[in-house]
Motif scaffolding. Structure first.
Motif, mmCIF file in Angstrom:
data_model
loop_
_atom_site.group_PDB
_atom_site.id
_atom_site.type_symbol
_atom_site.label_atom_id
_atom_site.label_comp_id
_atom_site.label_asym_id
_atom_site.label_seq_id
_atom_site.Cartn_x
_atom_site.Cartn_y
_atom_site.Cartn_z
ATOM 1 N N SER A 103 0.843 -1.209 0.000
ATOM 2 C CA SER A 103 0.000 0.000 0.000
ATOM 3 C C SER A 103 0.872 1.251 0.000
ATOM 4 C CB SER A 103 -0.926 0.020 1.221
ATOM 5 O OG SER A 103 -1.858 -1.030 1.143
ATOM 6 N N LEU A 104 1.954 1.243 0.766
ATOM 7 C CA LEU A 104 2.875 2.394 0.755
ATOM 8 C C LEU A 104 3.549 2.523 -0.607
ATOM 9 C CD1 LEU A 104 4.537 2.165 4.303
ATOM 10 C CD2 LEU A 104 2.946 3.923 3.495
ATOM 11 N N ALA A 105 3.897 1.414 -1.233
ATOM 12 C CA ALA A 105 4.521 1.454 -2.563
ATOM 13 C C ALA A 105 3.554 2.070 -3.578
ATOM 14 C CB ALA A 105 4.957 0.055 -3.001
ATOM 15 N N VAL A 106 2.283 1.682 -3.501
ATOM 16 C CA VAL A 106 1.278 2.258 -4.400
ATOM 17 C C VAL A 106 1.106 3.749 -4.090
ATOM 18 C CG1 VAL A 106 -1.187 2.250 -4.999
ATOM 19 C CG2 VAL A 106 0.058 0.097 -4.854
ATOM 20 N N ALA A 107 1.098 4.109 -2.818
ATOM 21 C CA ALA A 107 1.005 5.532 -2.432
ATOM 22 C C ALA A 107 2.158 6.311 -3.052
ATOM 23 C CB ALA A 107 1.008 5.670 -0.909
ATOM 24 N N ASP A 108 3.353 5.738 -3.034
ATOM 25 C CA ASP A 108 4.511 6.397 -3.657
ATOM 26 C C ASP A 108 4.297 6.560 -5.161
ATOM 27 O OD1 ASP A 108 5.930 6.813 -1.336
ATOM 28 O OD2 ASP A 108 7.027 4.920 -1.469
ATOM 29 N N GLU A 109 3.776 5.522 -5.803
ATOM 30 C CA GLU A 109 3.543 5.576 -7.263
ATOM 31 C C GLU A 109 2.581 6.698 -7.635
ATOM 32 O OE1 GLU A 109 2.039 1.848 -8.729
ATOM 33 O OE2 GLU A 109 3.787 0.794 -7.902
ATOM 34 N N ILE A 110 1.514 6.874 -6.844
ATOM 35 C CA ILE A 110 0.508 7.885 -7.200
ATOM 36 C C ILE A 110 0.835 9.243 -6.588
ATOM 37 C CG2 ILE A 110 -1.352 6.200 -7.566
ATOM 38 C CD1 ILE A 110 -2.396 6.720 -4.812
ATOM 39 N N GLY A 111 1.881 9.301 -5.770
ATOM 40 C CA GLY A 111 2.296 10.574 -5.179
ATOM 41 C C GLY A 111 1.468 10.991 -3.975
ATOM 42 N N ALA A 112 0.912 10.034 -3.256
ATOM 43 C CA ALA A 112 0.132 10.355 -2.047
ATOM 44 C C ALA A 112 1.083 10.600 -0.877
ATOM 45 C CB ALA A 112 -0.825 9.208 -1.715
ATOM 46 N N ALA A 113 0.944 11.765 -0.255
ATOM 47 C CA ALA A 113 1.834 12.100 0.863
ATOM 48 C C ALA A 113 1.198 11.780 2.214
ATOM 49 C CB ALA A 113 2.205 13.575 0.802
ATOM 50 N N THR A 114 -0.131 11.746 2.250
ATOM 51 C CA THR A 114 -0.835 11.432 3.496
ATOM 52 C C THR A 114 -1.763 10.239 3.241
ATOM 53 O OG1 THR A 114 -2.494 13.105 2.915
ATOM 54 C CG2 THR A 114 -0.746 13.791 4.421
ATOM 55 N N VAL A 115 -1.633 9.221 4.073
ATOM 56 C CA VAL A 115 -2.361 7.973 3.845
ATOM 57 C C VAL A 115 -2.979 7.502 5.161
ATOM 58 C CG1 VAL A 115 -2.201 5.582 3.001
ATOM 59 C CG2 VAL A 115 -0.680 7.335 2.053
ATOM 60 N N ALA A 116 -4.249 7.114 5.114
ATOM 61 C CA ALA A 116 -4.920 6.563 6.295
ATOM 62 C C ALA A 116 -5.189 5.074 6.086
ATOM 63 C CB ALA A 116 -6.226 7.301 6.556
ATOM 64 N N PHE A 117 -4.863 4.280 7.108
ATOM 65 C CA PHE A 117 -5.029 2.822 7.035
ATOM 66 C C PHE A 117 -6.077 2.352 8.043
ATOM 67 C CE2 PHE A 117 -1.278 1.309 4.646
ATOM 68 C CZ PHE A 117 -0.507 2.453 4.617
ATOM 69 N N PRO A 118 -6.911 1.391 7.659
ATOM 70 C CA PRO A 118 -7.720 0.700 8.665
ATOM 71 C C PRO A 118 -6.862 -0.435 9.253
ATOM 72 C CG PRO A 118 -8.227 -0.218 6.536
ATOM 73 C CD PRO A 118 -7.129 0.810 6.313
ATOM 74 N N LEU A 119 -7.381 -1.101 10.252
ATOM 75 C CA LEU A 119 -6.642 -2.220 10.829
ATOM 76 C C LEU A 119 -6.963 -3.475 10.002
ATOM 77 C CD1 LEU A 119 -4.711 -2.802 13.146
ATOM 78 C CD2 LEU A 119 -6.696 -3.309 14.585
ATOM 79 N N VAL A 120 -6.123 -3.652 8.961
ATOM 80 C CA VAL A 120 -6.375 -4.699 7.958
ATOM 81 C C VAL A 120 -6.456 -6.083 8.629
ATOM 82 C CG1 VAL A 120 -5.456 -5.802 5.863
ATOM 83 C CG2 VAL A 120 -5.162 -3.330 6.214
ATOM 84 N N SER A 121 -7.413 -6.869 8.215
ATOM 85 C CA SER A 121 -7.641 -8.263 8.637
ATOM 86 C C SER A 121 -8.269 -8.423 10.019
ATOM 87 C CB SER A 121 -6.353 -9.106 8.588
ATOM 88 O OG SER A 121 -5.974 -9.375 7.259
ATOM 89 N N ALA A 122 -8.446 -7.296 10.756
ATOM 90 C CA ALA A 122 -8.883 -7.423 12.157
ATOM 91 C C ALA A 122 -10.399 -7.425 12.330
ATOM 92 C CB ALA A 122 -8.263 -6.312 12.990
#
Ligand code: ADP
Length: 171
Positions: A103-122
């Motif tokens: 997800s961080l790699a994709v954020a880098d590709e699209i140029g996203a500087a601020t990213v919010a994550f849910p608690l994946v799988s929980a």
């Protein structure tokens, strides 16, 4: 990268990208996936449908991530990632960590500087919350990225408090 904790509904987050704990079909599901599809509206549904048809005919593999626009959401993009289901007998934590890394790699590709994550799988995938928080924070803290701020958004108050305790322990 700054890592922040917050409590609330991630669909309301005003950031460059929010991450979706997606269903591998990319066609929507329950939990945060359903909430994102509902709040984002037709644009997300349609883009996910096209991605599924063109790029991921077998579905998005567990641990991988892909971006779409965010439709009616305040965020600009949604990064969809598929977490592993919890299993007592198999250690799938590398796949869970992969969700945060890709997800961080994709954020880098699209140029996203601020990213919010849910608690994946929980949620539906039943990963124990405390370990899910440990995996999230340690992976976010050790992945090289141009993202400036990652916010881990915990849906309910008890999980937010647990995340604060885990973060204090890891500090
Ligand atoms: P998974 O299938 O990966 O377990 P879920 O959506 O069922 O995904 O749950 C992942 C986490 O997201 C859970 O901790 C759940 O409480 C949380 N969650 C559900 N809805 C929201 C929301 N609107 N905003 C933030 N977190 C949410």
């Amino acid at each position: 990268m700054d890592i922040e904790l917050a409590q609330g509904d991630i669909t309301t987050w005003r950031v460059d990208a929010i991450v979706n704990a997606a269903n591998h079909t990319l066609l929507g599901g329950g939990g945060v996936d359903g909430a994102i599809h509902r709040a984002g509206g037709r644009a997300i549904v349609e883009e996910c449908r096209l991605l599924r048809a063109d790029r991921y005919p077998e579905g998005l593999p567990t641990g991988e991530a892909v971006a779409t626009t965010a439709g009616d959401l305040p965020a600009r993009w949604v990064i969809h990632t598929v977490g592993p289901t919890w299993a007592k007998t198999t250690d799938k934590s590398e796949l869970l960590r992969s969700c945060y890394r890709t997800s961080l790699a994709v954020a880098d590709e699209i140029g996203a500087a601020t990213v919010a994550f849910p608690l994946v799988s929980a949620g539906v995938y039943r990963w124990p919350k405390e370990d899910a928080i440990v995996q999230a924070l340690t992976t976010l803290g050790s992945t090289p990225t141009a993202v400036r701020t990652a916010t881990l958004v915990l849906y309910d108050e008890p999980t937010y408090r647990l995340a604060e305790q885990v973060a204090a322990r890891l500090a």
